[in-house]
Motif scaffolding. Sequence first.
Motif, PDB file in Angstrom:
ATOM      1  N   TRP A  81       0.809  -1.281  -0.118  1.00 12.31           N
ATOM      2  CA  TRP A  81      -0.078  -0.055   0.032  1.00 12.31           C
ATOM      3  C   TRP A  81       0.924   1.324  -0.138  1.00 12.31           C
ATOM      4  N   PHE A  82       1.951   1.351   0.762  1.00 11.68           N
ATOM      5  CA  PHE A  82       3.043   2.462   0.822  1.00 11.68           C
ATOM      6  C   PHE A  82       3.646   2.802  -0.297  1.00 11.68           C
ATOM      7  N   TYR A  83       3.660   1.818  -1.528  1.00 12.83           N
ATOM      8  CA  TYR A  83       4.336   2.112  -2.654  1.00 12.83           C
ATOM      9  C   TYR A  83       3.020   2.529  -3.590  1.00 12.83           C
ATOM     10  N   ARG A  84       1.833   1.937  -3.250  1.00 11.92           N
ATOM     11  CA  ARG A  84       0.799   2.431  -3.954  1.00 11.92           C
ATOM     12  C   ARG A  84       0.350   3.812  -3.901  1.00 11.92           C
ATOM     13  N   PHE A  85       0.684   4.480  -2.627  1.00 13.54           N
ATOM     14  CA  PHE A  85       0.476   5.632  -2.311  1.00 13.54           C
ATOM     15  C   PHE A  85       1.802   6.455  -3.034  1.00 13.54           C
ATOM     16  N   SER A  86       2.833   6.012  -3.083  1.00 13.08           N
ATOM     17  CA  SER A  86       4.073   6.953  -3.652  1.00 13.08           C
ATOM     18  C   SER A  86       3.980   6.743  -5.144  1.00 13.08           C
ATOM     19  N   ALA A  87       3.374   5.545  -5.710  1.00 11.37           N
ATOM     20  CA  ALA A  87       3.176   5.694  -6.897  1.00 11.37           C
ATOM     21  C   ALA A  87       2.334   6.593  -7.740  1.00 11.37           C
ATOM     22  N   VAL A  88       1.423   7.424  -6.961  1.00 13.34           N
ATOM     23  CA  VAL A  88       0.704   8.562  -7.421  1.00 13.34           C
ATOM     24  C   VAL A  88       1.709   9.512  -8.302  1.00 13.34           C
ATOM     25  N   TRP A  89       2.875   9.604  -7.686  1.00  6.33           N
ATOM     26  CA  TRP A  89       3.877  10.612  -8.450  1.00  6.33           C
ATOM     27  C   TRP A  89       4.990   9.764  -9.036  1.00  6.33           C
ATOM     28  N   GLY A  90       4.562   8.363  -9.168  1.00  7.78           N
ATOM     29  CA  GLY A  90       5.989   7.619  -9.628  1.00  7.78           C
ATOM     30  C   GLY A  90       5.983   7.760 -11.346  1.00  7.78           C
ATOM     31  N   ALA A  91       4.976   8.337 -11.897  1.00  5.18           N
ATOM     32  CA  ALA A  91       5.478   8.573 -13.511  1.00  5.18           C
ATOM     33  C   ALA A  91       4.835  10.040 -13.736  1.00  5.18           C
ATOM     34  N   HIS A  92       4.943  10.085 -15.032  1.00  3.04           N
ATOM     35  CA  HIS A  92       4.756  11.463 -15.652  1.00  3.04           C
ATOM     36  C   HIS A  92       3.483  12.445 -15.033  1.00  3.04           C
ATOM     37  N   GLU A  93       2.363  11.856 -15.339  1.00  2.00           N
ATOM     38  CA  GLU A  93       1.138  12.467 -15.172  1.00  2.00           C
ATOM     39  C   GLU A  93       0.991  12.735 -13.533  1.00  2.00           C
ATOM     40  N   GLY A  94       1.310  11.719 -12.633  1.00  2.00           N
ATOM     41  CA  GLY A  94       1.015  11.921 -11.290  1.00  2.00           C
ATOM     42  C   GLY A  94       2.005  13.134 -10.840  1.00  2.00           C
ATOM     43  N   SER A  95       3.039  12.853 -11.359  1.00  2.00           N
ATOM     44  CA  SER A  95       4.266  13.789 -10.676  1.00  2.00           C
ATOM     45  C   SER A  95       3.866  15.117 -11.249  1.00  2.00           C
ATOM     46  N   LEU A  96       3.497  15.451 -12.520  1.00  2.00           N
ATOM     47  CA  LEU A  96       2.971  16.841 -12.913  1.00  2.00           C
ATOM     48  C   LEU A  96       1.992  17.211 -11.962  1.00  2.00           C
ATOM     49  N   LEU A  97       0.958  16.485 -11.464  1.00  2.00           N
ATOM     50  CA  LEU A  97      -0.178  16.635 -10.657  1.00  2.00           C
ATOM     51  C   LEU A  97       0.489  16.907  -9.258  1.00  2.00           C
ATOM     52  N   LEU A  98       1.413  16.395  -8.891  1.00  2.00           N
ATOM     53  CA  LEU A  98       2.215  16.632  -7.645  1.00  2.00           C
ATOM     54  C   LEU A  98       2.764  18.059  -7.681  1.00  2.00           C
ATOM     55  N   TRP A  99       3.414  18.522  -8.709  1.00  2.00           N
ATOM     56  CA  TRP A  99       3.812  19.889  -9.159  1.00  2.00           C
ATOM     57  C   TRP A  99       3.024  20.721  -9.071  1.00  2.00           C
ATOM     58  N   ILE A 100       1.715  20.571  -9.466  1.00  2.00           N
ATOM     59  CA  ILE A 100       0.672  21.631  -9.472  1.00  2.00           C
ATOM     60  C   ILE A 100       0.156  21.805  -7.937  1.00  2.00           C
TER      61      ILE A 100
END
Length: 665
Positions: A81-100
């Motif tokens: 589960w903790f890697y499912r949480f960090s996977a939110v920003w583990g690739a392009h789309e999610g990392s961009l949303l983290l930036w925003i």
Amino acid sequence: MLPELGQFALILALLLSVVQCVLPLIGAQSGNRALIALARPAVAGQAVFVIAAFAILTYAFLSQDFSVAYVAQNSNSLLPWFYRFSAVWGAHEGSLLLWILILAIWSVAVAAFSRALPDDFMARVLGVLGFISFGFLLFTLLTSNPFARALPVPADGIDLNPVLQDPGLIMHPPMLYTGYVGFSVAFAFAIAALLGGQLDVRWVRWSRPWTNVAWAFLTLGIALGSWWAYYTLGWGGWWFWDPVENASFMPWLVGTALIHSQAVTEKRGSFRAWTLLLAIFAFSLSLLGTFLVRSGVLTSVHSFAADPKRGIFILAFLAAVVGGSLLIYALRAPKVAGGEPFAAVSRETVLLVNNLMFACAAAMVLLGTLYPLLGEALNLGRISVGPPYFGFMFVLLMLPVVLLLPFGPFLKWRGADLRAAARALLPALAVAVLAAALAWLLVGNLPWKALAGTAASLWVGLGIALYALSRWRHAPPGRRFTPEMLGMICAHFGVALFLAGVLIVEATSIEKDVRLAPDQSVAIGALAFRFDGVHDAQGPNYQAQQGVISVLEGDRTIAVLHPQKRQYTRNAQIQTEAALQPGLFRDLYVALGEPVGDDGAWAVRIYVKPFVRWIWLGALLMMFGGFVAAADKRFRTLPARAASTATPSPPNPPLEGDGLKGAQA
């Protein structure tokens, strides 16, 4: 319907970013108080919708909603589960949303804690931040929608990249992005000052803690990335001058110059042009890093995407930000440029050299990073620019900084006695030279980098310690160590530790690639590494072959290391997991290669890394110094009067520049 609600929230955030960008700027220009008053509500509303979108995407990962294409591509049912949480920003789309998301949080913080500044100025600041939000939200919705559906819905996901299934992913990107995005605040303050036509000492003072916090987070993010690569990739290095590593390092270099330049502008009214340009370039280089990571123009283990359409959008946005801000600077700078004069021997001169060297270092890294791309574009063939170029040039450019760093606090503003400062630093110089000489005599055949690391570390560390001692002796009790000054001392002492760690480990690190069968040993110095065989191990979503390597010193076992060769269940990818024994003065590091022969032998890579931990310890002290300096209450009190330049001060005020008797860093 939750993913659709997430996308709708991003659309509403985009519309509010347009309101935040356009209407307050019009209001500030026309004096319309109603339009100016829209800035803060627009910031708050945009943040609410961005947080909602991020929360929905996080829920999609935690609930394993594989109908969302991004979730299906970067998770699966076996992922903890903790890697499912960090996977939110583990690739392009999610990392961009983290930036925003981080940009929205920075914007809310600026809006909430800058109410003492004039409303028209803050409308310009928040308008600039709104323009940046608009660009990234539009980029996300047009090219990088994290809520796109996967049809037909897969029964299970593909998996998160094995390299990213590590605690480093949980910590490194959020810290790095917080630093990246934080420089947008300094950028917004600078553009707002240019649009308003005056460089008010109030905004310089008010922006300093924001810049220090952004710099501290970026320092932490880079250090975490270096540490992550060191223990994860199995190559035993802490920095490889990879293009994406360089992309984060360039804004750090410019940001380091910026925090020093802001200090001079706020206290003495000088370096105003430097402060404006450095604020522009620090954030511009952050955007350039985004372009390099996401455009596909380079190949790196750190890069996110290889979509040319995304690269074109980011490049256009980068051109608009950099070109537009430099145009505004060219048109408005004559109204704010200039500054107070100072002598050739003064604290300002030392800080000017600091700015020049860090700016040149950033330009050198930029040239080395982009030169291979330019070579390919001009059909000059594939050109490789690697560590030999970067290492030599960076040391050359940083040498004046290291030599002059201890002098800065001892020199007075505007004009100083160089001999007095040299006399004060003579004990530090003597100890540094003596220690290097003793190391050479006692150890013998010690590489020059180790000697240089010893001398440079002691020169900087003892120099700052002597300054702290002089401050303790001569300054009034209530003004001896302000948070700003403690932050400076801590950060500069971190530089001393960093210098020792980098140069000593580069000179004395030992690496051996060996073939070891069970019960065989290899000696490295006074240590023996014994291979005790390999056995199977089971992880939550992988199977591993786990080695057992005992480290002996004489007849005593001092460590048992368990390196692994993992094969992930879902995609059958192989990942090397190194094992290490950390220590303050030495790391022991072992990585498994491949089986060799039929006798149970394996290829094993062994490293002994003296003082490598000092690299990250020094970076942590630098980060801590940035946070401590930002906590100074003086930054949250406005000057008695505001002017377009800093208020003139006496040539040598008693507490703001009396060298040995209470220099204010």
